[in-house]
Write a protein that holds these residues in place. Sequence first.
Motif, PDB file in Angstrom:
ATOM      1  N   ASN A 411       1.004  -1.036   0.180  1.00  0.00           N
ATOM      2  CA  ASN A 411       0.359  -0.550  -0.450  1.00  0.00           C
ATOM      3  C   ASN A 411       0.735   1.328  -0.457  1.00  0.00           C
ATOM      4  O   ASN A 411       1.844   1.696   0.949  1.00  0.00           O
ATOM      5  N   TRP A 412       1.105   2.129  -0.953  1.00  0.00           N
ATOM      6  CA  TRP A 412       1.512   2.385  -1.770  1.00  0.00           C
ATOM      7  C   TRP A 412       1.220   4.922  -0.966  1.00  0.00           C
ATOM      8  O   TRP A 412       1.665   5.258  -0.761  1.00  0.00           O
ATOM      9  N   LEU A 413       0.227   4.164  -0.853  1.00  0.00           N
ATOM     10  CA  LEU A 413      -0.625   5.410   0.640  1.00  0.00           C
ATOM     11  C   LEU A 413      -0.473   5.605   1.875  1.00  0.00           C
ATOM     12  O   LEU A 413      -0.741   6.341   2.715  1.00  0.00           O
ATOM     13  N   CYS A 414       0.627   4.374   2.254  1.00  0.00           N
ATOM     14  CA  CYS A 414       1.006   5.102   3.967  1.00  0.00           C
ATOM     15  C   CYS A 414       2.503   4.246   3.282  1.00  0.00           C
ATOM     16  O   CYS A 414       2.283   2.805   3.910  1.00  0.00           O
ATOM     17  N   PRO A 415       3.386   5.288   3.074  1.00  0.00           N
ATOM     18  CA  PRO A 415       4.759   4.433   2.597  1.00  0.00           C
ATOM     19  C   PRO A 415       5.480   4.259   3.077  1.00  0.00           C
ATOM     20  O   PRO A 415       7.004   4.036   3.288  1.00  0.00           O
TER      21      PRO A 415
END
Length: 482
Positions: A411-415
């Motif tokens: 999940n790159w929304l929380c990187p």
Amino acid sequence: MNIAKIAQYDSFSSLVRFLARHRRLRQASMKIIEKKARRIVVEENKDNRPIQVQEDKLAYLTAILHSFDRTIERGLISRHVLNRWLETLLDKVFCWGDLSREAEQRLGFKPPLFALISPGKKCNLRCTGCYACSDSASAAKLDWATFDRILTEKENLWGSYFTVISGGEPFMWKDDGKDLLDMVAKHDSNFFMVYTNSTLITKAVAERMAELGNITPAISVEGFEAETDQRRGKGVHKRILQAMENLREVGVPFGISVTATRHNAEMVTSDEFADFYFDKQGATYGWIFQYMPIGRKHTLDLMVSPEQRLEMWRRTQRLVLERKIFVADFWNSGTSSSGCIAAGRPGGYFYIDWDGDVTPCAFVPYSTANINDIYRSGGNLDDILTCPLFEQIRRWQDEYAYAQPAENTGNWLCPCAIRDHFGEFLAAARDSEAKPIDDEASAALADSEYRCGMVAYGEDYGQMSGEIWNERYIQREMAQAL
């Protein structure tokens, strides 16, 4: 020149040059640039990223092109500065040259794109929650020779021509009778972005920046006048507006840098805020840095809540997609950078402070290397990239998402390793025997309440954003593969 001839330009850079220099045909050339950008970023997708990730990258690329176009159209960039931006940003920063390829062969991976350097800790303001704990009495600084060598080596070893400067207040740094602009002048093939409170950008300083042409200031604001003065001091906002006027008069484009907290998160992503700074004041770009609980009087209470953060993501997406304003959030815009860019990741960066301490990121105040020690022992910048903490974080980046196929991308929304995956960061810091670079960082590491709060924050936001990630990015990817 007709549209057919415009379309004959093969390279992306040649089209951007055309966009910059031909006002009457700019609209037609913009459409061709966007079409070519879609082919390269989304359709070719050479790194096999989720398609929606590539769409996000295209949206940010389109936004910066439109922001650049508006800056030219409004006459906010002089002809000399425009030419210098094309010579440095376009021909150097965004060009993968022979030195970069040689570095990749030597290191075994692509070198970082840029370095973030804080040459001095001294600052003429004393902002609440300053990550650097800076003030007017702070004497720590890099000497001229060390600062100069860092810039020379990253260019000669890696073909890196982009340098970001922070502080302290960078325009207070001086050594050996020379200042920051003297360093910018010496390294005229580099492009410099300087995070600054802007209170020292007088007309004379703005004129010097215009003469150099390879520098842009990112000016710190907290909202409007009341919010900015509350954190930075009474009367600071008026001085910021004067600095912006000084820069507009000489044609030096500037951006804004915003610290988002629990108290201003909605404001700094609002249309009203964008109208004031991008439309009225003429900012070309914007960066949002969500408050990180490090530095002076750090507190979890100032952090943007998970719910606020998700709403900030939605609002920023709309500003980029609908209004084509380039405003990127250091955390929420993780898809546009293929996740965390810290620890010298390929295409990423690392941080060197006034004491020479080398850290993965400005918001990770823990280190296993010091540039002064490296130089004294006969090493060079390559040795930074092989320090234990950097290697641990890059390994985590790869396992989490960066080296994974599209359908397995994390999940790159929380990187972020330290903000979103604090437990993973603690493991990397422990295994690499990283040391805190200041007393505040040491206290945070020993605080069990802090540790539990950071872990809980990452878990809460990971669950919230994970639903969007799976639906918008991964499920679309799997459907595309069928």
